[in-house]
Design an enzyme around this catalytic site. Structure first.
Site, PDB file in Angstrom:
ATOM      1  NE  ARG A  11      49.264  42.202   7.623  1.00 38.31           N
ATOM      2  CZ  ARG A  11      50.450  42.786   7.804  1.00 38.31           C
ATOM      3  NH1 ARG A  11      50.572  43.818   8.638  1.00 38.31           N
ATOM      4  NH2 ARG A  11      51.520  42.349   7.177  1.00 38.31           N
ATOM      5  CG  ASP A  59      39.833  25.820  34.853  1.00 37.36           C
ATOM      6  OD1 ASP A  59      39.029  25.721  33.913  1.00 37.36           O
ATOM      7  OD2 ASP A  59      40.266  24.821  35.492  1.00 37.36           O
ATOM      8  NE  ARG A  70      38.252  18.671  25.473  1.00 30.90           N
ATOM      9  CZ  ARG A  70      38.824  17.725  26.194  1.00 30.90           C
ATOM     10  NH1 ARG A  70      39.704  16.905  25.642  1.00 30.90           N
ATOM     11  NH2 ARG A  70      38.552  17.590  27.477  1.00 30.90           N
ATOM     12  CD  GLU A 132      24.456  22.133  37.766  1.00 30.75           C
ATOM     13  OE1 GLU A 132      25.309  21.993  36.848  1.00 30.75           O
ATOM     14  OE2 GLU A 132      23.487  21.375  37.895  1.00 30.75           O
ATOM     15  CB  CYS A 207      33.262  16.948  26.865  1.00 24.43           C
ATOM     16  SG  CYS A 207      32.723  18.497  26.158  1.00 24.43           S
ATOM     17  CB  CYS A 267      16.123  38.685  32.418  1.00 30.65           C
ATOM     18  SG  CYS A 267      15.107  37.881  31.177  1.00 30.65           S
TER      19      CYS A 267
HETATM   20 ZN    ZN Z   1      15.671  35.637  31.105  1.00 31.54          ZN
END
Ligand code: ZN
Length: 361
Positions: A11, A59, A70, A132, A207, A267
């Site tokens: 599919r 994790d 969830r 962070e 959360c 950046c």
């Molecule tokens: Zn940037």
């Protein structure tokens, strides 16, 4: 491609944008999911089913009952056994698609281990729950020129954005700017739920304070997965690099063009302070009433520690990955790498003293 593989992914192969060639390309590709909560589980599920070649999941946490609403890869038994999320996710995903190399790593991503954990992968995916960690991933991705997808969800609302270093704005362009982005929406402004999940570190709703709907995580993880597929398939013309947001309660969605800032710390000026560890505190808040203590490069003998604590009359449970004991009103979970999560306090001093007393200074 053999007949069995062609049938399995039929599919997806029928979808013209992928085809058999795209499927082969996916099979040869790899990615890292950083953080395996609501977003990370939904995302990993989609990518493993889609037939990625290799998926690494990082994790630091273990499964709890309150995750099950969830976090779609986990079951009641995982919470009962206090399995690390990376381990539980790896087991489940391996059963879903044995074609894929799935690698669950129990670790807290930080400046020191970023190269070891993220190096060699062409795509990094955000499943984290804090800024962070996201800015660390952003610094690493921008420095190395690796694509990554930012995502965050809180309450009924979430955002995601594909980042290609050098081509698109990065997360620091968005999160570390005070400027208005498009005339209407400042970076710290969320939907109708107060501060958005892309507010500055320390300022955002989480959360643990305002809750989160599984449906919101599912939508955002799905969009994130589609961005990941386009990046892995090289479908850059189809890639939307705007900040995409969706609120499943109000039905409101937005696509905001974020400006690339020439003077951006990451950046633009290429100052990667999250990679030098300057931004990483030794003790961090972790959820609503927990403190995490980072004590790395210190392997613990959990079995020995368990025997010591039990001899002292404590209530101790451990599996091969972690050890947990109660010192009412606190609960201390210690991982084999020396890290500990102390539940029941927000006070780093209390957490430190419990750690020193029961685990060792
Ligand atoms: Zn940037």
């Amino acid at each position: 491609m053999d007949a069995k593989t062609r049938e399995r992914y039929s599919r997806q192969i029928l979808f013209a944008e992928i085809g058999e060639q795209g499927q082969e390309r996916l099979r040869a590709s790899s990615a890292v999911v950083v953080g395996c909560g609501a977003l990370g589980t939904a995302l990993a599920n989609l990518l493993v089913r889609a037939g990625l070649g290799h998926l690494r999941i990082i994790d630091r946490d273990f499964v709890e009952e309150s995750n099950l609403q969830r976090q779609t890869l986990f079951e009641e038994s995982d919470a009962r056994d206090a399995l690390p999320k990376a381990v539980a996710a790896e087991r489940r995903l391996a059963a879903i698609n044995s074609d894929v190399k799935v690698e669950g790593i129990v670790a807290d991503l930080d400046a020191k281990n970023a190269e070891d954990l993220l190096g060699g992968f062409p795509l990094l995916l955000d499943g984290t729950d804090n800024f962070e960690a996201r800015l660390l991933v952003n610094d690493y991705a921008v420095k190395q020129g690796i694509s990554w997808v930012y995502a965050a969800v809180v309450a009924s609302y979430g955002v995601t954005m594909a980042i290609r270093p050098g081509q698109t704005p990065c997360l620091a362009c968005l999160a570390e700017s005070d400027e208005v982005v498009d005339g209407n929406h400042a970076p710290g402004e969320g939907g109708q739920n107060g501060p958005g999940p892309f507010a500055a570190p320390g300022a955002q709703a989480t959360c643990d304070t305002v809750g989160v709907l599984g449906a919101a995580a599912g939508v955002i993880a799905s969009i994130e997965a589609s961005l990941a597929l386009k990046l892995l398939l090289g479908k850059m013309q189809a890639l939307d690099d705007r900040l995409l947001s969706f609120d499943v309660w109000t039905g409101r969605s937005q696509a905001i063009r974020v400006a690339r800032r020439p003077n951006c710390r990451a950046c633009g000026r290429r100052e990667f302070r999250y990679l030098t560890g300057e931004a990483q505190p030794h003790v961090t808040m972790c959820g609503r009433d927990s403190v995490q203590i980072h004590e790395r490069r210190r392997r613990l003998d959990l079995a020995q520690l368990g025997r010591n604590l039990a001899a002292g009359g404590g209530e101790v449970r451990h599996n091969e990955f972690l050890l947990r004991f109660r010192v009412p009103p606190y609960e201390v979970t210690v991982f084999a790498d020396g890290r500990a999560i102390i539940k029941g306090t927000r006070d780093p001093a209390v957490a430190r003293s419990l750690y020193a007393r029961y685990v060792g200074a």
